[in-house]
Scaffold this motif. Structure first.
Motif, short mmCIF file in Angstrom:
data_model
loop_
_atom_site.label_atom_id
_atom_site.label_comp_id
_atom_site.label_asym_id
_atom_site.label_seq_id
_atom_site.Cartn_x
_atom_site.Cartn_y
_atom_site.Cartn_z
N GLY A 113 -6.20 21.75 -9.89
CA GLY A 113 -6.91 22.55 -8.91
C GLY A 113 -8.40 22.72 -9.15
O GLY A 113 -9.12 23.22 -8.28
N TYR A 115 -10.84 20.40 -9.49
CA TYR A 115 -11.68 19.55 -8.64
C TYR A 115 -11.79 20.12 -7.23
O TYR A 115 -12.88 20.20 -6.66
N GLU A 116 -10.67 20.53 -6.67
CA GLU A 116 -10.68 21.11 -5.32
C GLU A 116 -11.58 22.34 -5.26
O GLU A 116 -12.34 22.54 -4.31
N GLN A 117 -11.53 23.17 -6.29
CA GLN A 117 -12.36 24.36 -6.37
C GLN A 117 -13.84 23.98 -6.35
O GLN A 117 -14.66 24.58 -5.63
N VAL A 119 -15.27 21.23 -5.23
CA VAL A 119 -15.68 20.58 -3.98
C VAL A 119 -15.78 21.57 -2.82
O VAL A 119 -16.75 21.57 -2.06
N ILE A 120 -14.80 22.44 -2.71
CA ILE A 120 -14.69 23.30 -1.52
C ILE A 120 -15.45 24.62 -1.66
O ILE A 120 -16.11 25.06 -0.72
N TYR A 121 -15.37 25.22 -2.83
CA TYR A 121 -15.85 26.61 -2.94
C TYR A 121 -17.16 26.78 -3.69
O TYR A 121 -17.73 27.87 -3.70
N SER A 154 -16.40 10.60 0.02
CA SER A 154 -15.79 10.66 -1.31
C SER A 154 -16.86 10.64 -2.40
O SER A 154 -16.78 11.38 -3.38
N ASN A 157 -18.56 13.99 -2.58
CA ASN A 157 -17.70 15.01 -3.18
C ASN A 157 -17.66 14.90 -4.70
O ASN A 157 -17.76 15.90 -5.41
N ALA A 161 -19.31 17.66 -7.09
CA ALA A 161 -18.41 18.36 -8.01
C ALA A 161 -18.91 18.26 -9.44
O ALA A 161 -18.90 19.26 -10.18
N GLU A 188 -10.57 10.28 -5.41
CA GLU A 188 -11.71 11.14 -5.71
C GLU A 188 -11.49 11.94 -7.00
O GLU A 188 -12.34 11.97 -7.88
N GLU A 189 -10.37 12.60 -7.07
CA GLU A 189 -10.10 13.48 -8.22
C GLU A 189 -10.01 12.67 -9.51
O GLU A 189 -10.54 13.07 -10.55
#
Length: 333
Positions: A113, A115-117, A119-121, A154, A157, A161, A188-189
């Motif tokens: 989680g 990477y998602e954090q 990129v998004i937040y 991609s 991101n 990140a 990506e991750e």
């Protein structure tokens, strides 16, 4: 644009059935260093195909399902692994093997989680710089050509990140080619965590010094390169001195992009496989020759065995200590 899947199940690279591209996805009419120029033959014989299939089977047996047998095999038969890597990792397994060699797979599993954090937040001070440079990264590869397309998104991101993950380093332009190369072989991750593994040093020595202020690791590599040229190829070293050529004029980009940009793509891939486990010309022509190598010198099956035959590991360690001693900052009273 659709994306193909690698052995580990992650997405990577573009599907390129409707445009004239070489086997790596570079547009044939625009990519000056098209990989096909450096192949032994334009066509693949059944013998070559059978040989490649046998090679892939050996690698799959060595890796195991999803990499489950890799660490055991490396411990048990390190010389076999080293020899096979030097011969070239099968392209269909390259993304997975790079992750296993670098230790990035372990980082991914230990940080769900994250990477998602990022990129998004999170926001990055480098976002505008990244956007500005996106279109300059592998511009003749179909995956990165479309403005705001999946490849460019991609790439953005991953770079954004990382610039958040390591704010001390942030973003430096050369990172784009490293991230772009990784995205052609993994998701990506996966690409993000391999970039982290390289720069922060999951398995190998950290390489973030390539991008710190003043590029200290680049300066060290240039010092080592110049010293090795003078020692191993003295006539060339003398000629460089006479023409006032220093490595920063031609080799900085090699190191900043970890050979992913300046070299023909098949050679760059082979260098990366190994990286993860010679001219009488006047000044202007000399610089040009060092930046645009002749075709026959760029065949990885010829160049890399020659490179392996030159034993420099011990000398590199000595030069590292010499460079650090010479460039040590004086202690403030």
């Amino acid at each position: 644009m659709s994306r193909k899947r690698t052995e580990n199940g992650s997405e990577s690279g573009p599907a390129t059935s409707h445009v004239p591209v070489d086997r790596f996805g570079f547009l044939k009419q625009e990519h000056a260093n098209s990989p096909e120029r450096f192949s032994k033959s334009k066509t693949t014989s059944s013998t070559d195909h059978d040989r490649e299939e046998r090679k892939v089977r050996k690698w799959r047996k060595m890796i195991g399902v999803g990499g489950s047998d890799w660490k055991h095999y490396v411990r048990r038969k390190p010389n076999v692994v080293r020899r096979r890597i030097r011969k070239g990792i099968p392209d269909c397994l390259r993304g997975l093997v790079w992750q296993l060699i670098s230790g990035s797979r372990d980082l991914l599993l230990m940080n769900p989680g994250v990477y998602e954090q990022l990129v998004i937040y999170e926001t990055s001070a480098s976002e505008l710089d990244i956007i500005r440079d996106i279109s300059r990264t592998f511009p003749s590869h179909v995956f990165f050509q479309k403005r705001h397309g999946p490849g460019q998104r991609s790439l953005y991101n991953v770079l954004k990140a990382y610039s958040v993950y390591d704010r001390d380093v942030g973003y430096v332009q050369g990172m784009g080619f490293i991230a772009g190369l990784l995205l052609l072989y993994m998701s990506e991750e996966d690409a993000f965590w391999l970039l982290v593994a390289l720069l922060k040093g999951a398995v190998h020595a950290p390489m973030e010094g390539l991008y710190h202020a003043g590029l200290p690791l680049v300066q060290q590599y240039l010092f080592q390169l110049e010293s090795l040229v003078k020692e191993l190829i003295p006539k060339l070293g003398e000629h460089f001195t006479q023409e006032m050529i220093n490595p920063s004029m031609y080799a900085s980009q090699w190191f900043i992009t970890v050979f992913s940009y300046s070299f023909p793509f098949p050679l760059a891939l082979r260098i990366w496989d190994v990286f993860l486990s010679e001219v009488k010309l006047p000044f202007e022509k000399l610089i040009h020759a060092l930046k645009t190598f002749p075709e026959d010198a760029m065949n990885p099956d010829t160049l890399l065995p020659l490179a392996y035959s030159i034993k420099v590991s011990k000398r590199l360690e000595e030069l590292t200590l010499e460079y650090q001693k010479t460039n040590a900052k004086p202690v403030q009273p």
